[in-house]
Write a protein that holds these residues in place. Structure first.
Motif, PDB file in Angstrom:
ATOM      1  N   GLY A   1      15.840  -0.968   6.370  1.00 24.87           N
ATOM      2  CA  GLY A   1      15.963  -2.284   7.013  1.00 24.87           C
ATOM      3  C   GLY A   1      14.677  -3.053   6.795  1.00 24.87           C
ATOM      4  N   GLU A   2      14.687  -4.261   7.337  1.00 24.59           N
ATOM      5  CA  GLU A   2      13.619  -5.197   6.994  1.00 24.59           C
ATOM      6  C   GLU A   2      12.246  -4.812   7.551  1.00 24.59           C
ATOM      7  N   ARG A   3      12.242  -4.398   8.828  1.00 25.02           N
ATOM      8  CA  ARG A   3      10.959  -4.154   9.485  1.00 25.02           C
ATOM      9  C   ARG A   3      10.815  -2.713   9.952  1.00 25.02           C
ATOM     10  N   THR A   4      11.655  -1.855   9.403  1.00 24.80           N
ATOM     11  CA  THR A   4      11.602  -0.460   9.821  1.00 24.80           C
ATOM     12  C   THR A   4      11.447   0.441   8.603  1.00 24.80           C
ATOM     13  N   TYR A   5      10.644   1.464   8.780  1.00 24.72           N
ATOM     14  CA  TYR A   5      10.470   2.452   7.723  1.00 24.72           C
ATOM     15  C   TYR A   5      10.877   3.823   8.240  1.00 24.72           C
ATOM     16  N   LEU A   6      11.383   4.628   7.347  1.00 25.40           N
ATOM     17  CA  LEU A   6      11.634   6.023   7.682  1.00 25.40           C
ATOM     18  C   LEU A   6      10.463   6.844   7.185  1.00 25.40           C
ATOM     19  N   VAL A   7       9.927   7.685   8.041  1.00 21.99           N
ATOM     20  CA  VAL A   7       8.769   8.493   7.675  1.00 21.99           C
ATOM     21  C   VAL A   7       9.227   9.936   7.534  1.00 21.99           C
ATOM     22  N   ARG A   8       9.060  10.478   6.344  1.00 21.02           N
ATOM     23  CA  ARG A   8       9.537  11.848   6.112  1.00 21.02           C
ATOM     24  C   ARG A   8       8.392  12.857   6.082  1.00 21.02           C
ATOM     25  N   ALA A   9       7.197  12.384   5.804  1.00 22.02           N
ATOM     26  CA  ALA A   9       6.053  13.315   5.781  1.00 22.02           C
ATOM     27  C   ALA A   9       4.780  12.559   6.132  1.00 22.02           C
ATOM     28  N   VAL A  10       3.812  13.274   6.689  1.00 24.55           N
ATOM     29  CA  VAL A  10       2.508  12.679   7.028  1.00 24.55           C
ATOM     30  C   VAL A  10       1.410  13.630   6.528  1.00 24.55           C
ATOM     31  N   PRO A  11       0.171  13.156   6.426  1.00 23.65           N
ATOM     32  CA  PRO A  11      -0.911  14.075   6.045  1.00 23.65           C
ATOM     33  C   PRO A  11      -0.966  15.216   7.054  1.00 23.65           C
ATOM     34  N   ALA A  12      -1.195  16.439   6.569  1.00 29.15           N
ATOM     35  CA  ALA A  12      -1.136  17.611   7.451  1.00 29.15           C
ATOM     36  C   ALA A  12      -2.090  17.488   8.639  1.00 29.15           C
ATOM     37  N   VAL A  13      -3.240  16.862   8.413  1.00 30.76           N
ATOM     38  CA  VAL A  13      -4.203  16.790   9.523  1.00 30.76           C
ATOM     39  C   VAL A  13      -3.684  15.915  10.669  1.00 30.76           C
ATOM     40  N   LEU A  14      -2.677  15.076  10.387  1.00 28.26           N
ATOM     41  CA  LEU A  14      -2.160  14.182  11.423  1.00 28.26           C
ATOM     42  C   LEU A  14      -0.932  14.738  12.141  1.00 28.26           C
TER      43      LEU A  14
ATOM     44  N   LEU B   1       7.006   7.327   2.987  1.00 28.21           N
ATOM     45  CA  LEU B   1       7.653   6.261   3.764  1.00 28.21           C
ATOM     46  C   LEU B   1       8.705   5.602   2.904  1.00 28.21           C
ATOM     47  N   GLU B   2       9.857   5.291   3.515  1.00 28.87           N
ATOM     48  CA  GLU B   2      10.818   4.498   2.736  1.00 28.87           C
ATOM     49  C   GLU B   2      11.408   3.407   3.611  1.00 28.87           C
ATOM     50  N   ALA B   3      11.622   2.265   2.978  1.00 32.30           N
ATOM     51  CA  ALA B   3      12.131   1.112   3.721  1.00 32.30           C
ATOM     52  C   ALA B   3      13.489   1.438   4.310  1.00 32.30           C
TER      53      ALA B   3
ATOM     54  N   ARG C   1       0.794  -1.228   0.000  1.00 38.96           N
ATOM     55  CA  ARG C   1       0.000   0.000   0.000  1.00 38.96           C
ATOM     56  C   ARG C   1       0.824   1.273   0.000  1.00 38.96           C
ATOM     57  N   LEU C   2       2.138   1.138  -0.186  1.00 41.24           N
ATOM     58  CA  LEU C   2       2.997   2.322  -0.123  1.00 41.24           C
ATOM     59  C   LEU C   2       2.528   3.429  -1.054  1.00 41.24           C
ATOM     60  N   GLY C   3       2.217   3.032  -2.303  1.00 43.63           N
ATOM     61  CA  GLY C   3       1.824   4.017  -3.303  1.00 43.63           C
ATOM     62  C   GLY C   3       0.549   4.734  -2.899  1.00 43.63           C
ATOM     63  N   GLU C   4      -0.403   3.938  -2.440  1.00 43.53           N
ATOM     64  CA  GLU C   4      -1.691   4.486  -2.026  1.00 43.53           C
ATOM     65  C   GLU C   4      -1.520   5.460  -0.863  1.00 43.53           C
ATOM     66  N   LEU C   5      -0.665   5.065   0.102  1.00 43.61           N
ATOM     67  CA  LEU C   5      -0.444   5.913   1.271  1.00 43.61           C
ATOM     68  C   LEU C   5       0.255   7.213   0.884  1.00 43.61           C
ATOM     69  N   LEU C   6       1.131   7.135  -0.113  1.00 43.02           N
ATOM     70  CA  LEU C   6       1.827   8.327  -0.586  1.00 43.02           C
ATOM     71  C   LEU C   6       0.802   9.348  -1.107  1.00 43.02           C
ATOM     72  N   GLU C   7      -0.218   8.836  -1.783  1.00 45.19           N
ATOM     73  CA  GLU C   7      -1.238   9.747  -2.317  1.00 45.19           C
ATOM     74  C   GLU C   7      -1.997  10.460  -1.200  1.00 45.19           C
ATOM     75  N   PHE C   8      -1.954   9.890  -0.014  1.00 44.26           N
ATOM     76  CA  PHE C   8      -2.610  10.547   1.115  1.00 44.26           C
ATOM     77  C   PHE C   8      -1.641  11.394   1.937  1.00 44.26           C
ATOM     78  N   GLY C   9      -0.382  11.420   1.553  1.00 44.77           N
ATOM     79  CA  GLY C   9       0.564  12.292   2.225  1.00 44.77           C
ATOM     80  C   GLY C   9       1.598  11.593   3.085  1.00 44.77           C
ATOM     81  N   PHE C  10       1.601  10.270   3.103  1.00 43.81           N
ATOM     82  CA  PHE C  10       2.619   9.555   3.868  1.00 43.81           C
ATOM     83  C   PHE C  10       3.829   9.272   2.983  1.00 43.81           C
TER      84      PHE C  10
END
Ligand code: ADP
Ligand code: MG
Length: 565
Positions: free
Chosen positions: A467-480, A463-465, A452-461
């Motif tokens: 490591g295996e189970r960790t993601y780096l989050v650089r942006a979130v939807p403004a309302v969050l 995220l980039e992998a 769902r990475l692509g879909e989440l990006l369209e909502f403002g998330f």
């Protein structure tokens, strides 16, 4: 075995299998015959789930003594004489199959008398042939008694469910006809107990009281009563009946009845049309209660597509879908407890005229696109915020009384609308994080997240992998921003794609986590802002999950409660 033509007896038993599947099908056919005969009172008596005895008594026109035996020949009918007659068929029967089919699989006795014959006639049939015939006095009308159904066909008997189940199927059949024909008095007796008795006074609501009880009946709304004008065109698809207010919803779909030109039909498309009309008004998993009559020119309909005649085919299915959905939606909007209706826009080609009144949908209109829900546009009046109660509810005043607004639900609604609008304009507001945050996921969540990475990006998330189970989050939807977006992501990933409306589901999950919580003290300014935004919402009185956002105590209600009225 050499090829041989089956005996008449075997042929009729095979044919009977199509019409007489179970006791309830016998009841259905016999009740339909009574209705076709113009009966005003119909009595149904069954014992042993209908396998021991089924007796239908009517006060209809009766059958002339000389024709009774013929009625039991295959394809003998008084209702049509040519194929053309099917185009304008007004009766429920037309194939002349029911009586011979029933007589092929049970012992049958029929007693009948027409108006101007002195005595009635009684016929007994065994294995489909007349075994006894005698003249007997009786009132006008017909009584058909069916005993020992399927006794000689063990394969069929084995196929039946428990006595209680078969009885309740019979009760359902009688109930449906009672709802469809409020002007006919129905009585149902099961094993000596009266299970249903309708007045036959022509009022649908009285039938609903008997079939569904007072509780549901109290909350039923007449369909189309507000809009007699738009149903008057002769070509129109006319919709009438009653639908339940959203608060009487049920857990199953068994409370939906459809009658097309007064024929009881099962129809997934009609059920869907009604459910769509309730979209956003019912909690998930809940289904409405509805009795819907659809009338349309007979040429728009093929009634001859199903062995038990319980399905019909519409020439223009979209038109019927649209008409049902719109009539029900319109009724709900008109009756919504809080809404002030400013306009109802049609999602279909039939344009609203200047007054915003819907024009009829001509049955022949073929411009319909894919059915889509009719939007509910019913905004709130301007409200004056008075204060906050329990850190949970905003208390406000409007032109007609007092409003209690659930701050969390209301904010969810506002955010939902906002994100949805941003999303469809492809302009979702994004908040970049000063420092990228890390987000850890379980193996299952990781799987879901990758998909769902692509879909989440369209909502403002963003995220980039990492490591295996960790993601780096650089942006979130403004309302969050400054909200629990981690919790929101986890909920979404754990919920998976089970929900069918995936996009709405993401929006609702974001809205829920971004919204103010219950228990949070709000400043006057914050309450003000929220109420102003809610006033603007096209769907202000429910949250995205269908729960109410507010309760309205009208001036009249307050006066009544305080004994001032
Ligand atoms: P269909 O209803 O398709 O005509 P049926 O086998 O159900 O076929 O009935 C055959 C005929 O018997 C009907 O056309 C009708 O004339 C007559 N009939 C059956 N039941 C009744 C009834 N209760 N009252 C009057 N006539 C009846
Ligand atoms: Mg019939």
């Amino acid at each position: 075995m050499p090829i041989q033509v089956l005996s008449e007896k075997v042929i009729s038993q095979i044919a009977a299998g199509e019409v007489v599947e179970r006791p309830a099908s016998v009841v259905k056919e016999l009740v339909e015959n009574a209705l076709d005969a113009g009966a005003q009172q119909i009595g149904v008596e069954v014992t042993g789930g209908g396998t021991r005895l089924i007796r239908i008594t009517d006060d209809g026109c009766g059958i002339p003594a000389g024709e009774v035996a013929t009625a039991f020949s295959r394809h003998a009918t008084s209702k049509i004489s040519s194929l053309d007659d099917l185009q304008t068929i007004a009766t429920m029967g037309f194939r002349g199959e029911a009586l011979p089919s029933i007589a092929a699989v049970a012992e049958v006795e029929i007693a009948t008398r027409i108006e101007n014959e002195a005595a009635g006639i009684t016929l007994t049939l065994e294995d489909g042939v007349v075994a006894n015939r005698r003249s007997e006095g009786r009132a006008r009308g017909t009584t058909v008694t069916v005993r020992n159904l399927f006794r000689k066909i063990p394969a069929r008997l084995k196929f039946l469910k428990s006595t209680a189940t078969e009885s309740s199927r019979i009760a359902n059949v009688v109930s449906q006809y009672a709802l469809c024909f409020p002007e006919v008095g129905f009585t149902l007796t099961v094993d000596g107990r009266t299970e249903l008795r309708t007045a036959g006074n022509g009022n649908l609501i009285d039938s609903i009281i008997e079939v569904y009880g007072q509780e549901i009946a109290r909350n039923m709304i007449a369909v189309g009563s507000m809009a007699a004008d738009w149903q008057s065109s002769p070509d129109a698809i006319r919709i009438s009946g009653m639908v339940g207010a959203p608060q009487v919803s049920r857990a199953g779909r068994n409370y939906l009845s459809f009658f097309v030109n007064r024929r009881w039909v099962n129809s997934r498309i009609l059920a869907f049309a009604v459910e769509e009309a309730y979209h956003g008004l019912l909690m998930t998993g809940k289904h409405p209660v509805a009795v819907v009559n659809i009338e349309l020119p007979p040429a728009e309909l093929d009634v001859n597509i199903h062995p038990a005649k319980s399905e019909v085919k519409f020439r223009d299915e979209h038109a019927v879908f649209a008409a049902v959905q719109r009539a029900v939606r319109r009724t709900l909007v008109a009756e919504a407890p809080v809404a002030r209706i400013e306009e109802v826009t049609a999602a279909y080609s039939a344009p609203a005229n200047e007054q915003g009144v819907l024009t009829p949908v001509p049955a022949r209109n073929r411009h319909f696109e894919l059915p889509e829900p009719v939007p509910l546009i019913a905004s709130l009046p301007v409200l004056r915020v008075l204060g906050q109660a329990r850190n949970c509810y905003i208390v406000a005043e409007g032109p007609d009384g007092v409003y209690l607004i659930d701050q969390h639900a209301a904010h969810e609604r506002v955010l939902f609308d906002q994100i949805k609008a941003q999303r469809s304009a492809k302009r979702v507001e994004v908040q970049g994080l000063l420092e990228p945050a890390t987000f850890e996921v379980s193996p299952r969540q990781a799987e879901e997240l990758r998909r769902r990475l692509g879909e989440l990006l369209e909502f403002g998330f963003a995220l980039e992998a990492f490591g295996e189970r960790t993601y780096l989050v650089r942006a979130v939807p403004a309302v969050l921003k400054d909200r629990d977006w981690q919790g929101m992501l986890r909920e979404l990933l754990d919920g998976g794609l089970r929900q069918s409306r995936s996009e709405e589901n993401i929006i609702a999950t974001i809205a829920c986590h971004a919204a103010v919580r219950a228990g949070q003290a709000l400043s006057d300014e914050e309450m003000h802002g929220l109420v102003r935004q809610l006033e603007q919402s096209p769907n202000p009185h429910t949250c995205p999950h269908g729960r109410p956002t507010l309760i309205h105590l009208s001036a009249a209600q307050l006066e009544r409660e305080f004994g001032r009225a």
